[in-house]
Design a protein around this motif. Sequence first.
Motif, PDB file in Angstrom:
ATOM      1  N   SER A  78       1.279  -1.467   0.049  1.00  0.00           N
ATOM      2  CA  SER A  78      -0.101   0.133  -0.005  1.00  0.00           C
ATOM      3  C   SER A  78       0.762   1.632   0.108  1.00  0.00           C
ATOM      4  O   SER A  78       2.359   1.318   0.239  1.00  0.00           O
ATOM      5  CB  SER A  78      -0.954   0.023   1.150  1.00  0.00           C
ATOM      6  OG  SER A  78      -0.607   0.237   2.461  1.00  0.00           O
ATOM      7  N   ASN A  79       0.133   2.223  -0.387  1.00  0.00           N
ATOM      8  CA  ASN A  79       0.926   3.520  -0.718  1.00  0.00           C
ATOM      9  C   ASN A  79      -0.211   4.883  -1.015  1.00  0.00           C
ATOM     10  O   ASN A  79      -0.349   4.711  -1.622  1.00  0.00           O
ATOM     11  CB  ASN A  79       1.945   3.608  -1.694  1.00  0.00           C
ATOM     12  CG  ASN A  79       2.725   4.961  -1.734  1.00  0.00           C
ATOM     13  OD1 ASN A  79       2.816   5.340  -0.990  1.00  0.00           O
ATOM     14  ND2 ASN A  79       3.502   5.356  -3.117  1.00  0.00           N
ATOM     15  N   VAL A  80      -0.147   5.161   0.225  1.00  0.00           N
ATOM     16  CA  VAL A  80      -0.917   6.206   0.486  1.00  0.00           C
ATOM     17  C   VAL A  80      -0.733   7.353   0.986  1.00  0.00           C
ATOM     18  O   VAL A  80      -0.193   7.752   1.512  1.00  0.00           O
ATOM     19  CB  VAL A  80      -2.079   6.110   1.532  1.00  0.00           C
ATOM     20  CG1 VAL A  80      -3.669   7.384   1.591  1.00  0.00           C
ATOM     21  CG2 VAL A  80      -2.723   4.240   1.663  1.00  0.00           C
ATOM     22  N   VAL A  81      -1.468   8.706  -0.060  1.00  0.00           N
ATOM     23  CA  VAL A  81      -0.549  10.130   0.239  1.00  0.00           C
ATOM     24  C   VAL A  81      -1.475  11.191   0.346  1.00  0.00           C
ATOM     25  O   VAL A  81      -2.558  10.787  -0.477  1.00  0.00           O
ATOM     26  CB  VAL A  81       0.053  10.053  -0.888  1.00  0.00           C
ATOM     27  CG1 VAL A  81       0.473  11.944  -1.174  1.00  0.00           C
ATOM     28  CG2 VAL A  81       1.373   9.249  -1.446  1.00  0.00           C
ATOM     29  N   LEU A  82      -1.880  11.405   1.496  1.00  0.00           N
ATOM     30  CA  LEU A  82      -2.973  12.874   1.283  1.00  0.00           C
ATOM     31  C   LEU A  82      -2.326  13.567   1.004  1.00  0.00           C
ATOM     32  O   LEU A  82      -1.397  14.349   1.614  1.00  0.00           O
ATOM     33  CB  LEU A  82      -3.521  12.678   2.547  1.00  0.00           C
ATOM     34  CG  LEU A  82      -3.994  13.430   2.608  1.00  0.00           C
ATOM     35  CD1 LEU A  82      -5.811  13.087   2.039  1.00  0.00           C
ATOM     36  CD2 LEU A  82      -5.051  14.184   4.717  1.00  0.00           C
ATOM     37  N   SER A  83      -2.652  14.586  -0.190  1.00  0.00           N
ATOM     38  CA  SER A  83      -1.637  15.860  -0.842  1.00  0.00           C
ATOM     39  C   SER A  83      -2.030  17.373   0.142  1.00  0.00           C
ATOM     40  O   SER A  83      -3.445  17.234   0.426  1.00  0.00           O
ATOM     41  CB  SER A  83      -2.249  15.531  -2.430  1.00  0.00           C
ATOM     42  OG  SER A  83      -1.368  17.376  -3.082  1.00  0.00           O
ATOM     43  N   GLN A  84      -1.397  18.422   0.379  1.00  0.00           N
ATOM     44  CA  GLN A  84      -1.769  19.226   0.251  1.00  0.00           C
ATOM     45  C   GLN A  84      -2.461  20.456   0.108  1.00  0.00           C
ATOM     46  O   GLN A  84      -1.235  21.397   0.120  1.00  0.00           O
ATOM     47  CB  GLN A  84      -1.057  19.941   2.019  1.00  0.00           C
ATOM     48  CG  GLN A  84      -1.218  18.743   2.913  1.00  0.00           C
ATOM     49  CD  GLN A  84      -0.232  19.036   4.183  1.00  0.00           C
ATOM     50  OE1 GLN A  84       0.798  20.266   4.396  1.00  0.00           O
ATOM     51  NE2 GLN A  84       0.211  17.957   5.403  1.00  0.00           N
ATOM     52  N   ILE A  85      -2.248  20.223  -1.848  1.00  0.00           N
ATOM     53  CA  ILE A  85      -2.313  21.378  -2.483  1.00  0.00           C
ATOM     54  C   ILE A  85      -3.478  22.230  -2.257  1.00  0.00           C
ATOM     55  O   ILE A  85      -2.933  23.584  -2.320  1.00  0.00           O
ATOM     56  CB  ILE A  85      -2.387  20.519  -4.064  1.00  0.00           C
ATOM     57  CG1 ILE A  85      -0.578  20.088  -4.444  1.00  0.00           C
ATOM     58  CG2 ILE A  85      -2.105  21.216  -5.274  1.00  0.00           C
ATOM     59  CD1 ILE A  85      -0.823  19.108  -5.918  1.00  0.00           C
TER      60      ILE A  85
END
Length: 362
Positions: free
Chosen positions: A30-37
């Motif tokens: 798994s590779n979960v990324v929550l972006s803050q753009i």
Amino acid sequence: MRVLGIETSCDETAAAVVESQPGRPPRICSNVVLSQIAEHAAFGGVVPEIAARAHVEGLDGVVAAALAEADTRLSDVDAIAVTAGPGLIGGLLVGLMTAKALAAATSKPLIAINHLEGHALSARLMAPVAFPYLMLLVSGGHTQIVLVKGPGSYERWASTIDDALGEAFDKTAKLLGLPYPGGPSVERVAAGGDPARFDLPRPLKGEARLDFSFSGLKTAVRQAAGAIAPLSRQDIADIAASFQSAIVETLEDRVARSLLRFRADFADLAAPVLVVAGGVAANRAIRAALERLCRDHGFGFLAPPAELCTDNAAMIAWAGIERLRAGLPPQDDAMIQAPRSRWPLDMSAAPLIGAGKRGAKA
């Protein structure tokens, strides 16, 4: 071996589970990324306080999502790897304290990872690249050429004497009124521009030293834009294309000299490899130019896919696995490790810029 990785060094809240089995290639479970753009877009760059608060709000959910996607319970992982630096101190604190809490609650080993080591070893997630190899690290905070000898063993050959390349992209984008993040915006607009219209400098091109400099190029862009203001859409495209062309030529010159040095130092190495990592490594023009350069010099070329170039936790989990497999045990003081805003990958390298109370820049 399964390791949970946590990454909160800048503006991505990320968690991942990576697995390694003898005789098999590593697997990103798994590779979960929550972006803050969206949170930072209005400011044209990362606001540290906003980033830290976003990490606090999102990290628990991101870790839970990564474990669920990997069909893994926290009790099933063999270790927890977390970015301890370099980066924004508030974000690092959130990730490190969360990892410490999880490690304490489950009695799992905690591995404090240098974010730059994550980038340095990320290529080996994709292919069995043998040590030693040469790495060009190009990101928002770092521009370096590093000899990668193995986990925990690095020799910095070059760094920037002022701005990082990603920073130059972001500031150029802001100057031209392009949306954040700047790197992808400049690349997109440059596709429709004339790269020969503006004669911009190629900093340090032709010099024997391997270091980089981008501050003067950034200033030249500002002067070129000011001379023809107000800018039309075509003006913006032409400046972006000219800027990107200058970057490509500069990197080609700096990297070509590094390849020659690598050849001289490792003449018996049959299949030398250049690895390009960091967020700017996702730029297609830069990738294409460096791939041609490597082909001309008899080097293999490897760049992780875009999702592993930008900040992510899979590379942090993998760095933890690499360190464990290399016989580098989790640090005894990992549970009392403080976040480090500055943490050079090569601790013996003399800093080219800023070395105050927080230590030398990476």
